[in-house]
Design a protein around this motif. Structure first.
Motif, PDB file in Angstrom:
ATOM      1  N   TYR A   1       0.823  -1.210   0.000  1.00  0.00           N
ATOM      2  CA  TYR A   1       0.000   0.000   0.000  1.00  0.00           C
ATOM      3  C   TYR A   1       0.862   1.268   0.000  1.00  0.00           C
ATOM      4  N   ALA A   2       1.926   1.263   0.815  1.00  0.00           N
ATOM      5  CA  ALA A   2       2.709   2.478   1.038  1.00  0.00           C
ATOM      6  C   ALA A   2       3.611   2.853  -0.129  1.00  0.00           C
ATOM      7  N   ILE A   3       4.310   1.892  -0.697  1.00  0.00           N
ATOM      8  CA  ILE A   3       5.304   2.203  -1.743  1.00  0.00           C
ATOM      9  C   ILE A   3       4.672   2.852  -2.975  1.00  0.00           C
ATOM     10  N   PRO A   4       3.588   2.307  -3.549  1.00  0.00           N
ATOM     11  CA  PRO A   4       2.982   2.998  -4.699  1.00  0.00           C
ATOM     12  C   PRO A   4       2.503   4.409  -4.359  1.00  0.00           C
ATOM     13  N   GLN A   5       1.996   4.585  -3.148  1.00  0.00           N
ATOM     14  CA  GLN A   5       1.540   5.909  -2.747  1.00  0.00           C
ATOM     15  C   GLN A   5       2.716   6.882  -2.615  1.00  0.00           C
TER      16      GLN A   5
ATOM     17  N   ASP B   1       4.166  13.871   2.037  1.00  0.00           N
ATOM     18  CA  ASP B   1       3.643  13.366   3.300  1.00  0.00           C
ATOM     19  C   ASP B   1       4.046  11.922   3.496  1.00  0.00           C
ATOM     20  N   MET B   2       4.165  11.534   4.768  1.00  0.00           N
ATOM     21  CA  MET B   2       4.434  10.142   5.101  1.00  0.00           C
ATOM     22  C   MET B   2       3.121   9.376   5.053  1.00  0.00           C
ATOM     23  N   VAL B   3       3.207   8.069   4.865  1.00  0.00           N
ATOM     24  CA  VAL B   3       2.028   7.222   4.813  1.00  0.00           C
ATOM     25  C   VAL B   3       1.732   6.720   6.221  1.00  0.00           C
ATOM     26  N   SER B   4       0.511   6.941   6.661  1.00  0.00           N
ATOM     27  CA  SER B   4       0.101   6.488   7.986  1.00  0.00           C
ATOM     28  C   SER B   4       0.129   4.963   8.046  1.00  0.00           C
ATOM     29  N   GLY B   5       0.725   4.430   9.079  1.00  0.00           N
ATOM     30  CA  GLY B   5       0.847   2.988   9.229  1.00  0.00           C
ATOM     31  C   GLY B   5       2.130   2.435   8.638  1.00  0.00           C
TER      32      GLY B   5
END
Length: 165
Positions: free
Chosen positions: A122-126, A140-144
């Motif tokens: 979830y995080a890397i593509p975002q 922004d950082m990704v929550s979680g």
């Protein structure tokens, strides 16, 4: 009088036990911060950090003026330093065309267990899409995915610095 003495003794005993309690997080983070992964990523990143453009420079003078020729024209791929996080290294690669970021990819990130895979799927593509849209490390950082995000931002900034952006 006995009750007061017993209450005082219990309070002191509880306080001593509380203050002597050791958590695992303080000892687990110390080795991670001092791990020698960053120098290994730096030398690997330097050897693969700039790939000559397919259209502009193919001569022997390309390595000496790689930064200036990439800013003027051509395509250059730069790999940032591998940043060691609590769960594993994170490394980002950017592609710069005519001085503009055209692609951002995480080439290394934690995938050791199913939870790492779930979080980073979830995080890397975002993070990749936000970095490409921002054209900088001001994202922004990704929550979680705090540890991955923090390592991603540091590696991205390293790649931007190496590219001269």
């Amino acid at each position: 009088m006995r009750r007061v003495a017993l209450a005082l003794f219990s309070t002191v005993t509880g306080l001593v036990m509380l203050l002597s309690f050791k958590t695992h997080s303080s000892t687990a983070t110390v080795p991670v911060a001092t791990a020698p992964v960053v120098p290994a990523g730096t030398s690997a990143g330097d050897s693969a950090s700039s790939t000559g453009g397919t259209s502009s420079t193919g001569t022997a003078s390309a390595p000496s003026s790689a930064a200036s020729s990439a800013a003027a024209s051509g395509t250059k791929t730069v790999t940032g330093d591998a940043v060691d996080t609590r769960f594993g290294p994170v490394q980002v690669q950017i592609t710069v065309t005519n001085g503009t970021i055209t692609a951002v990819n995480a080439v290394e990130y934690p995938q050791n267990n199913p939870r790492d895979q779930q979080i980073n799927a979830y995080a890397i593509p975002q993070l990749n899409s936000e970095a490409l849209a921002a054209k900088s490390a001001n994202i922004d950082m990704v929550s979680g995915a705090t540890y991955t995000s923090d390592g991603y931002l540091d590696s991205l900034q390293s790649a931007l610095d190496k590219a001269g952006l």
